[in-house]
Design a protein around this motif. Structure first.
Motif, short mmCIF file in Angstrom:
data_model
loop_
_atom_site.label_atom_id
_atom_site.label_comp_id
_atom_site.label_asym_id
_atom_site.label_seq_id
_atom_site.Cartn_x
_atom_site.Cartn_y
_atom_site.Cartn_z
N LEU A 70 0.85 -1.20 0.00
CA LEU A 70 0.00 0.00 0.00
C LEU A 70 0.88 1.24 0.00
N ILE A 71 0.70 2.09 -1.01
CA ILE A 71 1.51 3.31 -1.09
C ILE A 71 0.70 4.60 -1.07
N GLU A 72 -0.61 4.51 -1.37
CA GLU A 72 -1.39 5.74 -1.41
C GLU A 72 -2.87 5.43 -1.18
N ILE A 73 -3.56 6.34 -0.51
CA ILE A 73 -4.98 6.21 -0.26
C ILE A 73 -5.70 7.32 -1.01
N ASN A 74 -6.75 6.97 -1.70
CA ASN A 74 -7.48 7.90 -2.56
C ASN A 74 -6.55 8.59 -3.57
N PRO A 75 -5.85 7.80 -4.39
CA PRO A 75 -4.93 8.38 -5.37
C PRO A 75 -5.68 9.21 -6.40
N TYR A 76 -4.98 10.18 -6.96
CA TYR A 76 -5.58 11.04 -7.99
C TYR A 76 -4.49 11.43 -8.98
#
Length: 106
Positions: A70-76
């Motif tokens: 896991l590297i990012e939450i809610n990526p954009y």
């Protein structure tokens, strides 16, 4: 109380090394062989909860199950096309003028 970065169902981004240096096909270019084959993917977290850096499972938008870190939450999307180049701003107008001149000469 332990606070988790992400919960089941959150949209997240993961990373995984697929092939390390030395494991890649011998017929690919040398500069490609010198780096690992890596994957980044996005999907919905399958685990109950996780923190950045944890090994997790996700379900991609089309339903594939994939594991990674896991590297990012809610990526954009955070990229752009860079700063304006003044020399390019007038190309469309100049092209139109040249086309109109060509029509007048026919």
């Amino acid at each position: 109380m332990i606070v988790m970065d992400a919960r089941r169902g959150d949209w997240v981004r993961i990373h995984k090394t697929i092939l390390n240096v030395g494991e890649r096909a011998p017929n690919i270019p040398e500069d490609t062989q010198s780096v690992p084959l890596e994957m980044w993917d996005k999907g919905f977290l399958v685990n109950e909860a996780a923190n950045k850096g944890d090994l997790v499972e996700i379900e991609t938008y089309i339903g594939r199950k994939v594991e990674g870190t896991l590297i990012e939450i809610n990526p954009y999307w955070d990229h752009d096309y860079g700063k304006a180049v003044p020399e390019l701003l007038y190309i469309g107008r100049q092209a139109r003028e040249l086309l109109e001149e060509g029509e007048d000469n026919e």
